[in-house]
Scaffold this motif. Structure first.
Motif, PDB file in Angstrom:
ATOM      1  N   ARG A 101       3.203 -33.992 -11.791  1.00 19.40           N
ATOM      2  CA  ARG A 101       2.507 -33.093 -12.384  1.00 19.40           C
ATOM      3  C   ARG A 101       3.216 -32.101 -13.383  1.00 19.40           C
ATOM      4  N   ASP A 102       4.646 -31.850 -13.191  1.00 21.18           N
ATOM      5  CA  ASP A 102       5.484 -31.035 -14.054  1.00 21.18           C
ATOM      6  C   ASP A 102       5.499 -31.731 -15.460  1.00 21.18           C
ATOM      7  N   GLY A 103       5.455 -33.230 -15.569  1.00 24.82           N
ATOM      8  CA  GLY A 103       5.769 -34.058 -16.557  1.00 24.82           C
ATOM      9  C   GLY A 103       4.423 -34.492 -17.390  1.00 24.82           C
ATOM     10  N   THR A 104       3.304 -33.923 -17.008  1.00 22.68           N
ATOM     11  CA  THR A 104       1.955 -34.340 -17.520  1.00 22.68           C
ATOM     12  C   THR A 104       1.516 -33.224 -18.581  1.00 22.68           C
ATOM     13  N   VAL A 105       0.691 -33.503 -19.579  1.00 19.88           N
ATOM     14  CA  VAL A 105       0.198 -32.655 -20.728  1.00 19.88           C
ATOM     15  C   VAL A 105      -1.065 -31.866 -20.036  1.00 19.88           C
ATOM     16  N   PRO A 122      -2.420 -39.002 -13.227  1.00 22.20           N
ATOM     17  CA  PRO A 122      -2.901 -39.301 -14.347  1.00 22.20           C
ATOM     18  C   PRO A 122      -2.063 -40.239 -15.318  1.00 22.20           C
ATOM     19  N   VAL A 123      -2.605 -41.277 -16.007  1.00 23.48           N
ATOM     20  CA  VAL A 123      -1.876 -42.223 -16.639  1.00 23.48           C
ATOM     21  C   VAL A 123      -2.321 -42.261 -18.291  1.00 23.48           C
ATOM     22  N   ASP A 124      -3.386 -41.603 -18.582  1.00 26.76           N
ATOM     23  CA  ASP A 124      -4.011 -41.290 -20.069  1.00 26.76           C
ATOM     24  C   ASP A 124      -4.485 -40.056 -20.172  1.00 26.76           C
ATOM     25  N   ARG A 311       3.688 -35.564 -21.092  1.00 29.75           N
ATOM     26  CA  ARG A 311       3.992 -34.363 -22.100  1.00 29.75           C
ATOM     27  C   ARG A 311       5.090 -34.528 -23.083  1.00 29.75           C
ATOM     28  N   SER A 312       5.980 -35.295 -22.490  1.00 34.64           N
ATOM     29  CA  SER A 312       7.099 -35.689 -23.213  1.00 34.64           C
ATOM     30  C   SER A 312       6.666 -36.596 -24.788  1.00 34.64           C
ATOM     31  N   THR A 313       5.529 -37.399 -24.599  1.00 31.80           N
ATOM     32  CA  THR A 313       5.017 -37.935 -25.724  1.00 31.80           C
ATOM     33  C   THR A 313       4.105 -37.081 -26.616  1.00 31.80           C
ATOM     34  N   TRP A 314       3.519 -36.156 -26.117  1.00 28.53           N
ATOM     35  CA  TRP A 314       2.725 -35.221 -26.940  1.00 28.53           C
ATOM     36  C   TRP A 314       3.587 -34.401 -27.723  1.00 28.53           C
ATOM     37  N   THR A 330      -2.893 -32.537 -32.073  1.00 27.89           N
ATOM     38  CA  THR A 330      -4.025 -31.886 -31.163  1.00 27.89           C
ATOM     39  C   THR A 330      -3.280 -31.337 -29.771  1.00 27.89           C
ATOM     40  N   LEU A 331      -2.152 -31.091 -29.834  1.00 32.43           N
ATOM     41  CA  LEU A 331      -1.334 -30.682 -28.299  1.00 32.43           C
ATOM     42  C   LEU A 331      -1.918 -29.285 -27.934  1.00 32.43           C
ATOM     43  N   ALA A 332      -1.936 -28.361 -29.006  1.00 37.43           N
ATOM     44  CA  ALA A 332      -2.650 -27.151 -28.603  1.00 37.43           C
ATOM     45  C   ALA A 332      -3.775 -27.020 -28.134  1.00 37.43           C
ATOM     46  N   THR A 333      -4.879 -28.155 -28.394  1.00 34.30           N
ATOM     47  CA  THR A 333      -6.247 -28.212 -27.652  1.00 34.30           C
ATOM     48  C   THR A 333      -5.995 -28.780 -26.293  1.00 34.30           C
ATOM     49  N   ILE A 334      -5.250 -29.920 -26.386  1.00 28.60           N
ATOM     50  CA  ILE A 334      -5.406 -30.447 -24.795  1.00 28.60           C
ATOM     51  C   ILE A 334      -4.377 -29.647 -23.912  1.00 28.60           C
ATOM     52  N   GLU A 335      -3.558 -28.881 -24.394  1.00 32.64           N
ATOM     53  CA  GLU A 335      -2.962 -27.990 -23.243  1.00 32.64           C
ATOM     54  C   GLU A 335      -4.069 -26.770 -22.694  1.00 32.64           C
ATOM     55  N   VAL A 336      -4.931 -26.519 -23.527  1.00 29.32           N
ATOM     56  CA  VAL A 336      -5.893 -25.358 -22.913  1.00 29.32           C
ATOM     57  C   VAL A 336      -7.251 -26.030 -22.759  1.00 29.32           C
ATOM     58  N   ALA A 337      -7.561 -27.437 -22.723  1.00 29.84           N
ATOM     59  CA  ALA A 337      -8.791 -27.902 -22.481  1.00 29.84           C
ATOM     60  C   ALA A 337      -9.433 -27.667 -21.379  1.00 29.84           C
ATOM     61  N   TRP A 338     -10.824 -27.181 -21.117  1.00 29.25           N
ATOM     62  CA  TRP A 338     -11.240 -26.961 -19.906  1.00 29.25           C
ATOM     63  C   TRP A 338     -11.760 -28.124 -19.285  1.00 29.25           C
TER      64      TRP A 338
END
Length: 384
Positions: A101-105, A122-124, A311-314, A330-338
């Motif tokens: 959980r801590d390691g995902t985007v 989560p894998v993708d 998240r390490s890749t993003w 696109t990192l800022a978007t995926i971090e706050v996506a609904w």
């Protein structure tokens, strides 16, 4: 020879290429390269199904035949009610799940949690972002007002195929601060809903219907072809097309506001009936650990054309450079996506709502009437 495990994923290279690559390594004896793993006593063979099937087919119709399933999180509510999946806490310790959980985007891990338990790993990861042809030299719009202005001089497309008409509507409302399904008897407040539908109607009127009826892959291919639309403000990002396209964060409603976007991605779920055998369960556990390991997510997934949830890749500068800037852009978007609700019965509602909005766009139905029809559909789902 021990019988192989069967897995199912969707039929786009982003969905199957990393899995097939790792499976080929697993088929050899001993560890290979930087991807450590336990001894594989049961190989895992991946089979593919259409994206439309991935988005809408009930998982209970697959768990009798497949051990591991690549799933969309919105189908989990129905699957949990059907009792066809094994929760991850029956396979892994809490500390291991917490590390994933801590390691995902963004909310990639949390999107697979239903009733307090994770039902997939989560894998993708993806979210709706903006995409444009690389020959479009101008800066990409940062707000929806700028999108509408750009559409007056360049061919701009929306992505409304499959469930994406409804997801586009939701993202426009999120950008206005109106997250769906928080309002009594309505999907969103009337002012936000009508503003979203008015924006969609204006852009659809300027776009070839053969383009806006595409799903994400088809829309991105139309952009990459270079002889159709020049820009799409909202489409689930595929790193696959980053060589031909520029990506950017989804537009906000106001300057400096939240990018309006809906989270996508894919997770690894496990069939409860197939995992009843302890030997099968152990083999599945090994495969999931491998697929979600930092080394595979950080290195193998991007190299094989996948789009990892790590998240390490993003956040990695090298990974972003190798992807034409896709990840960091696109990192800022995926971090706050609904995150859509993983509620039993949600997927049929999403499909019906998207058909309603897509047909309404084609028939030029006024936004107020279309929103009324959407809310009527919503109430019939929530109060059968």
């Amino acid at each position: 020879m021990t019988a192989e495990l069967r897995g199912t994923t969707w039929d786009h290279p982003r969905g199957y290429a990393p899995l097939d690559t790792l499976a080929r390594l697993d088929a050899r004896s001993g560890p290979r390269g930087p991807y450590p793993y336990e001894a594989v006593r049961r190989p895992l063979r991946w089979e593919r199904r259409p994206l439309e099937d991935f988005e809408s087919r009930p998982l209970a119709t697959l768990t009798a035949d497949y051990d591991v399933l690549v799933v969309d999180h919105v189908g989990l509510g129905t699957a949990v009610a059907d009792g066809c999946l094994l929760p991850m806490d029956e396979l892994f310790a809490g500390s291991e799940l917490a590390a994933w959980r801590d390691g995902t985007v963004g909310a990639s891990y949390d999107s697979y949690v239903v009733d307090g338990r994770a039902w997939a790993l989560p894998v993708d990861a993806t979210a709706q972002v903006a995409a444009a042809r690389r020959d479009l030299a101008s800066a990409l719009p940062g707000t929806w007002a700028e999108v509408r202005e750009l559409a007056r001089s360049l061919p701009v497309a929306l992505c409304l195929g499959g469930p994406h008409a409804f997801l586009t509507f939701c993202a426009l409302c999120v950008a206005q601060g109106a997250e769906p399904f928080r309002y009594e008897g309505a999907v969103v407040p009337p002012d936000a809903g009508e503003a979203a539908l008015d924006t969609m109607a204006e852009l659809v009127a300027r776009c070839d219907s053969e383009v806006w009826r595409h799903g994400p892959a088809g829309l991105l291919e139309a952009l990459a072809a270079g002889d159709g639309p020049a820009y799409c403000p909202l489409v689930h990002g595929y790193v696959t097309y980053a060589g031909d396209l520029r990506y950017a964060d989804a537009p906000a409603w106001e300057p400096g506001g939240r990018p309006g976007s809906v989270l996508g991605g894919a997770g690894l779920a496990v069939s409860r009936p197939r995992a009843a055998d302890p030997a099968v369960r152990d083999a599945i556990r090994g495969h999931l650990r491998r697929l979600c390991s930092p080394a595979v997510q950080r290195d193998l997934y991007p190299a094989a054309g996948g789009q990892p949830a790590a998240r390490s890749t993003w956040t990695d500068a090298e990974a972003s450079a190798l992807s034409g800037g896709f990840y960091r852009a696109t990192l800022a978007t995926i971090e706050v996506a609904w995150v859509r609700p993983a509620t039993a019965g949600y997927v049929p509602f999403q499909d019906a709502a998207s058909r309603l909005l897509r047909d309404g766009a084609a028939d030029r139905v006024p936004p107020r009437r279309l929103l009324h029809d959407l809310d009527t559909l919503y109430r019939s789902w929530r109060c059968p």
